[in-house]
Design a protein around this motif. Structure first.
Motif, PDB file in Angstrom:
ATOM      1  N   SER A   1      17.321 -21.373  -1.280  1.00 39.93           N
ATOM      2  CA  SER A   1      17.208 -19.912  -1.254  1.00 39.93           C
ATOM      3  C   SER A   1      17.936 -19.314  -0.062  1.00 39.93           C
ATOM      4  O   SER A   1      18.483 -18.201  -0.156  1.00 39.93           O
ATOM      5  CB  SER A   1      15.734 -19.501  -1.217  1.00 39.93           C
TER       6      SER A   1
ATOM      7  N   GLY B   1      21.438 -18.750  -1.061  1.00 42.92           N
ATOM      8  CA  GLY B   1      21.526 -17.600  -1.962  1.00 42.92           C
ATOM      9  C   GLY B   1      21.332 -16.276  -1.251  1.00 42.92           C
ATOM     10  O   GLY B   1      21.998 -15.286  -1.572  1.00 42.92           O
TER      11      GLY B   1
ATOM     12  N   HIS C   1      27.954 -11.864 -11.923  1.00 42.99           N
ATOM     13  CA  HIS C   1      26.732 -12.674 -11.829  1.00 42.99           C
ATOM     14  C   HIS C   1      25.786 -12.177 -10.741  1.00 42.99           C
ATOM     15  O   HIS C   1      24.973 -12.960 -10.229  1.00 42.99           O
ATOM     16  CB  HIS C   1      27.114 -14.135 -11.558  1.00 42.99           C
TER      17      HIS C   1
ATOM     18  N   HIS D   1      22.238 -12.389 -11.997  1.00 42.83           N
ATOM     19  CA  HIS D   1      21.810 -13.784 -12.086  1.00 42.83           C
ATOM     20  C   HIS D   1      21.468 -14.348 -10.712  1.00 42.83           C
ATOM     21  O   HIS D   1      20.522 -15.133 -10.570  1.00 42.83           O
ATOM     22  CB  HIS D   1      22.911 -14.624 -12.733  1.00 42.83           C
ATOM     23  N   LEU D   2      22.221 -13.944  -9.697  1.00 45.72           N
ATOM     24  CA  LEU D   2      21.938 -14.396  -8.339  1.00 45.72           C
ATOM     25  C   LEU D   2      20.565 -13.923  -7.874  1.00 45.72           C
ATOM     26  O   LEU D   2      19.772 -14.709  -7.343  1.00 45.72           O
ATOM     27  CB  LEU D   2      23.025 -13.895  -7.394  1.00 45.72           C
TER      28      LEU D   2
ATOM     29  N   LEU E   1      18.000 -12.853  -9.721  1.00 45.49           N
ATOM     30  CA  LEU E   1      16.939 -13.473 -10.520  1.00 45.49           C
ATOM     31  C   LEU E   1      16.719 -14.927 -10.106  1.00 45.49           C
ATOM     32  O   LEU E   1      15.571 -15.386 -10.020  1.00 45.49           O
ATOM     33  CB  LEU E   1      17.302 -13.387 -12.005  1.00 45.49           C
ATOM     34  N   GLY E   2      17.814 -15.649  -9.847  1.00 43.93           N
ATOM     35  CA  GLY E   2      17.667 -17.026  -9.390  1.00 43.93           C
ATOM     36  C   GLY E   2      16.918 -17.116  -8.076  1.00 43.93           C
ATOM     37  O   GLY E   2      16.035 -17.966  -7.902  1.00 43.93           O
ATOM     38  N   LEU E   3      17.248 -16.223  -7.151  1.00 43.71           N
ATOM     39  CA  LEU E   3      16.521 -16.195  -5.876  1.00 43.71           C
ATOM     40  C   LEU E   3      15.035 -15.928  -6.092  1.00 43.71           C
ATOM     41  O   LEU E   3      14.170 -16.585  -5.496  1.00 43.71           O
ATOM     42  CB  LEU E   3      17.115 -15.123  -4.966  1.00 43.71           C
TER      43      LEU E   3
ATOM     44  N   TYR F   1      13.122 -16.449  -8.743  1.00 43.07           N
ATOM     45  CA  TYR F   1      12.376 -17.526  -9.397  1.00 43.07           C
ATOM     46  C   TYR F   1      12.285 -18.771  -8.514  1.00 43.07           C
ATOM     47  O   TYR F   1      11.262 -19.478  -8.534  1.00 43.07           O
ATOM     48  CB  TYR F   1      13.021 -17.865 -10.742  1.00 43.07           C
ATOM     49  N   ILE F   2      13.344 -19.068  -7.744  1.00 45.18           N
ATOM     50  CA  ILE F   2      13.264 -20.212  -6.826  1.00 45.18           C
ATOM     51  C   ILE F   2      12.202 -19.969  -5.758  1.00 45.18           C
ATOM     52  O   ILE F   2      11.405 -20.849  -5.426  1.00 45.18           O
ATOM     53  CB  ILE F   2      14.634 -20.479  -6.190  1.00 45.18           C
TER      54      ILE F   2
END
Length: 284
Positions: free
Chosen positions: A138, A141, A155, A158-159, A161-163, A165-166
């Motif tokens: 994280s 990111g 993206h 997406h970046l 959202l990925g942060l 959820y991680i």
């Protein structure tokens, strides 16, 4: 009676936004308040998680008791004042000082590893290691989000959202680790003299870091939701602009050259405002 070209121009432009009055309200920032707060909260969460992961003060003994056998312990390092070998019935071997829990050099230390690392301690190590790895990923990111990425990139959502959820997974994993240690860490039958032991400052930092990690995850997921809404609104504004431009381009033809020129000046002005006040003209 037909209007003159001068009045027709005024009527067609009276509803257009003024660049001096609306520029500050249309040009938007690259990050919202949720994203900026998420970065700040993540910095503290990462610091607390890393310190708790590396320091040996999850469980400490009362310093006022001079004959205590335990000094302090963490996930990876145990410090003893005078711990007898649990496998030596004659009590002739004692362990003193701080050692890595997987120390291969101290004679007899590997023989009491089962005592030092019961099932709940291995569970705590496992889940908190997952948390630490998630925080490292994280951190990369967050640096990209803070320094490089912008809403005009493909993206970007997406970046974020990925942060989110991680960090959410890391927070849940950290919560499992601290709950397991809180329930079993100071129970009778593990470390000696458990009545004189208490949870140390490393464990407190682990708990605070867990809460901050979950808060940071919530803020980044909120940021993703806001950025998605902005992108949808921008697409809708583009669609409305195309409809307005089509209506002005295919309006009734005028007989005079001046009237035709004034009719086509409206979409030109609209094109200028669409470019000047696009929601993706972001400023930090």
């Amino acid at each position: 009676m037909q209007k003159s070209p001068h009045f027709a121009r005024e009527d067609s432009q009276e509803h257009l936004p003024s660049p001096h009055t609306h520029s500050s309200s249309v040009i938007m920032k690259r990050r919202t308040l949720a994203g900026s707060c998420g970065v700040g909260v993540f910095i503290f969460a990462f610091a607390f998680i890393a310190i708790a992961f590396a320091t040996p003060s999850w469980l400490v003994s009362d310093y006022r008791i001079t004959g205590a056998k335990l000094d302090r312990l963490g996930l990876w390092v145990h410090c003893f004042r005078s711990l007898p070998d649990v496998n030596d019935d004659s009590q002739r071997r004692f362990f003193v000082g701080c050692r890595w829990v997987y120390d291969p050099f101290t004679k007899g230390y590997d023989e009491i590893r089962g005592f030092l690392l019961p099932a709940f301690m291995i569970t705590t190590q496992f889940f908190y290691t997952i948390t630490f790895i998630g925080m490292l990923v994280s951190a990369i990111g967050v640096l990209v989000f803070f320094l490089c990425a912008g809403p005009d990139q493909k993206h970007f959502l997406h970046l974020i959202l990925g942060l989110g959820y991680i960090l959410l997974g890391s927070g849940v994993s950290a919560a499992i680790a601290v709950i397991v240690f809180a329930v079993f860490g100071n129970r009778n039958g593990w470390m000696p003299e458990h009545a004189n032991n208490w949870f140390g400052w490393s464990f407190v930092l682990a708990c605070v870091g867990t809460v901050l990690t979950l808060v940071a995850a919530t803020l980044f997921l909120t940021e993703a939701h806001v950025q998605r809404r902005k992108r949808l609104q921008f697409k809708e504004s583009q669609t409305r602009f195309e409809l307005v431009r089509a209506d002005n381009n295919f309006g009734p033809a005028e007989t005079t050259q001046n009237t035709t020129h004034e009719k086509h000046s409206v979409p030109t002005t609209l094109k200028f405002y669409a470019k000047e006040f696009s929601p993706y003209n972001y400023k930090i």
